[in-house]
Motif scaffolding. Structure first.
Motif, mmCIF file in Angstrom:
data_model
loop_
_atom_site.group_PDB
_atom_site.id
_atom_site.type_symbol
_atom_site.label_atom_id
_atom_site.label_comp_id
_atom_site.label_asym_id
_atom_site.label_seq_id
_atom_site.Cartn_x
_atom_site.Cartn_y
_atom_site.Cartn_z
ATOM 1 N N LEU A 207 0.846 -1.099 -0.063
ATOM 2 C CA LEU A 207 0.012 0.020 -0.119
ATOM 3 C C LEU A 207 0.942 1.308 -0.056
ATOM 4 O O LEU A 207 0.316 2.316 -0.241
ATOM 5 N N GLU A 208 1.915 1.075 0.414
ATOM 6 C CA GLU A 208 2.974 2.339 0.117
ATOM 7 C C GLU A 208 3.623 2.656 -1.005
ATOM 8 O O GLU A 208 3.515 3.880 -1.474
ATOM 9 N N VAL A 209 3.899 1.624 -1.760
ATOM 10 C CA VAL A 209 4.446 2.046 -3.168
ATOM 11 C C VAL A 209 3.591 1.645 -4.325
ATOM 12 O O VAL A 209 3.640 2.651 -5.092
ATOM 13 N N GLU A 210 3.056 0.797 -4.339
ATOM 14 C CA GLU A 210 1.936 0.481 -5.529
ATOM 15 C C GLU A 210 1.318 1.620 -5.915
ATOM 16 O O GLU A 210 1.129 1.857 -7.178
ATOM 17 N N PRO A 211 0.467 2.110 -5.068
ATOM 18 C CA PRO A 211 -0.295 3.349 -5.316
ATOM 19 C C PRO A 211 0.420 4.650 -6.199
ATOM 20 O O PRO A 211 -0.296 5.401 -6.803
#
Ligand SMILES: [Zn+2]
Length: 625
Positions: A207-211
């Motif tokens: 949830l930290e990087v993919e978005p």
């Protein structure tokens, strides 16, 4: 030349008009997702026309997602194009979808991203989908549960969580987004996350990087049945998870997604849909094309029906007049969705932006899993955020906040700035010996107590219907104070405890061993907790649990009961002169003046109280005047 220009102009005008075509609803887009199993049969236009008619006579649909892959089924390109043409010609927007499962029926068997052949296949599917669509979405399964020998070797000394986070974060970029854009630079790639956010990191969802590199995210808002499903998700999550993901990627959380699985009555199905929309989702996706054809049956009509509840089964079953002048009798659950959307679309535009008490979940954290949803069911409006909140007067920190190595310092800084903090007993336990004693010396012991007698402020005593098992917390006399007490025999323990530090208060909320017992705290205990925690809001509810409050920033709010019987609650609003308007019935209600209860460090204030009786599984929508 002039003629060509005119044609060009005509095309532009046409595109302009079709792009601006209004949706079927004022406040949201309704989408249907079709799995590869159904899309592969869409070459049969006669059959497609029949099923599409059956769905759309009962439910207005703006958009369809056509899946290209699931369970090793790849839809052939000719069929994809036929289906696309069919839906476009019916005025429906079209996007693609991919489910990266090998075999959904085998515990949702995922691809192995340590395996070069699987990686190649994953990339080919993304490329194929990008060739046919300018937008596609990944359904729930872009994670990995694989523990094959390749994965075990590649993992080395990393934890599974760290290995899978690294693996899936790069797989999303290297196998999905970049290859898709190489094939179709216009393509918008959206990752849809399922409802089990607390455990994502363990299976590689990041949830930290993919978005940051997917063009958009999307939210699984299905909660099914809290008792009978193995996930035991609380109903409130259908609202809160959308807000949480919106806070992670503001303006890029495309919508909420619900399936009818596990909803034994149509009320439970409808509840998930409207909770998603109470969270202000701009789009709602119904999974799936096949399930929307499920026949309505008598057991779908809940036992409390016939009392004009928010979802009124008998009203839903009334014949529909179509635009073409036909009279259609509802037959499938598509009508349950259609009916629900028509009802909530009438008032959603009057609600402002959702507001709640902020609770900080650092990225990839776990602890007291999903507990914020229980708070929501206790009548505390909640808002989960990925960054430590410095602004509001009060925040709630749960055990998952321990994943922030600076957490104790951040709590101290807030208190020093005159802003309160409530922590759970689980976080106290986790931070014991890690600096929390610098704020207050408490001891989370190994001992338990089984309690049913409580005292909630100023000696008022009350009793819970069932005994509740709690951890015993010890404190130093005159150093910190019980605000709510529980007793058994001649002994007692804090349920809500408080201490002053610098310029503000730290509160410690005791969490029962079984979170579900939070609902069994007596109304007086719940009222006291709500009064202390909701100081950033001008509305609160007094009464039993399983009545939720949804607040918005323009003086509107919703009270919803999840109880199977009618329930009477008191809505308390700051200010002595309030009037409420029911936004569904336009009825006006006058308040009864009162004063807020005594709380340390807070001025007592004038309030208005409103007694409201909620029907089973129903909501009331109000505007404060
Ligand atoms: Zn593997």
């Amino acid at each position: 030349m002039k003629k060509n220009l005119l044609i060009l102009l005509a095309i532009f005008v046409f595109i302009g008009i079709s792009a601006q075509q209004p949706g079927n609803f004022k406040n949201f887009t309704v989408s249907v997702y079709a799995r590869a199993y159904e899309v592969r049969d869409m070459g049969d236009l006669k059959k497609l026309e029949a099923t599409w008619n059956e769905i759309t006579q009962q439910l207005k649909v703006d958009k369809i997602y056509l899946e290209t892959h699931r369970d090793k089924i790849i839809v052939d390109e000719k069929t994809l194009e036929t289906a696309k043409k069919f839906f476009l010609s019916h005025g429906v927007k079209v996007a693609g979808g991919i489910t990266y499962t090998m075999d959904e029926r085998n515990h949702f068997e995922t691809f192995c991203y340590s395996n070069p052949e699987h990686r190649k296949k994953a990339q080919e599917i993304a490329e194929l989908t990008a060739r046919h669509f300018d937008e596609f979405i990944l359904d729930d399964f872009f994670f990995t549960s694989c523990k094959c020998d390749l994965c075990i070797r590649a993992k080395g000394n990393l934890s599974w969580t760290q290995y899978r986070l690294n693996l899936m974060t790069s797989a999303g970029r290297d196998l999905i987004v970049n290859p898709a854009k190489a094939v179709n630079p216009k393509v918008k790639v959206v990752i849809k996350y399922p409802n089990w956010y607390e455990h994502f990191q363990g299976l590689g969802f990041n949830l930290e990087v993919e978005p940051t590199y997917f063009d958009g995210i999307y939210t699984g808002t299905e909660t099914r049945d809290p008792m009978r499903s193995t996930q035991h998700l609380q109903q409130y999550e259908s609202y809160l998870i959308f807000r949480y993901f919106e806070n992670i990627a503001p303006g890029r959380n495309g919508g909420g997604w619900v399936d009818p699985g596990g909803a034994s009555t149509m009320d439970r199905y409808a509840e998930q849909l409207w909770l998603t929309l109470f969270a202000k989702a701009p789009e709602i996706t119904l999974f799936d094309y096949r399930q929307l054809q499920t026949l309505l049956k008598p057991s779908h009509r809940a036992s409390w029906q016939g009392t004009q509840t928010s979802f009124d089964y008998d009203e839903m079953m009334k014949p529909i007049q179509t635009a073409g002048g036909q009279t259609v009798q509802p037959t499938t659950i598509a009508r349950a969705a259609g009916y629900t959307f028509e009802k909530v679309d009438a008032f959603l535009d009057k609600l402002g932006n959702p507001k709640g008490i902020k609770s900080y979940r650092p990225y990839h954290a776990t602890g007291e899993d999903f507990i914020q949803n229980y708070f929501g069911m206790m009548g505390i409006p909640m808002d989960i955020v990925p960054e430590f909140p410095s602004e509001p007067k009060m925040i709630i920190l749960t055990e998952s906040a321990k994943f922030d190595p600076q957490i104790v310092q951040k709590i101290k800084d807030r208190l020093a700035a005159g802003k309160n903090v409530m922590i759970t007993s689980g976080l106290l336990h986790a931070l014991q010996g890690k600096g929390i004693e610098d704020i207050v010396e408490l001891k989370f012991t190994d001992r338990k107590a089984l309690v049913s007698d409580f005292s909630a402020g100023r000696g008022s005593s009350c009793t819970s219907k069932t005994p509740i098992l709690i951890p015993q917390i010890e404190y130093l006399t005159n150093d910190s104070w019980e605000d709510i007490t529980s007793t058994n025999g001649a002994s007692g323990w804090p349920i809500l405890h408080q201490t002053r530090y610098s310029k503000a208060y730290l509160y410690i909320l005791t969490i029962p061993d079984n979170f579900s017992d939070l609902y069994n705290y007596p109304a007086e205990v719940l009222n006291r907790i709500r009064t202390i925690v909701t100081q950033d809001l001008s509305v609160r509810v007094e009464g039993p649990s399983q009545v939720s409050l949804f607040c918005y920033d323009n003086g509107t709010f919703i009270v919803e009961s999840f109880q199977p019987e009618p329930v009477t609650v008191k809505v308390v609003i700051n200010g002595s002169l309030s009037t409420l308007t029911d936004l569904v019935t336009s009825q006006e209600i006058k308040g009864i003046p009162g004063t807020s209860p005594q709380i340390w460090g807070r001025e007592s204030m004038a309030t208005s109280g409103f007694e409201i009786t909620l029907k089973p599984h129903s909501y009331n929508v109000f505007q404060i005047k």
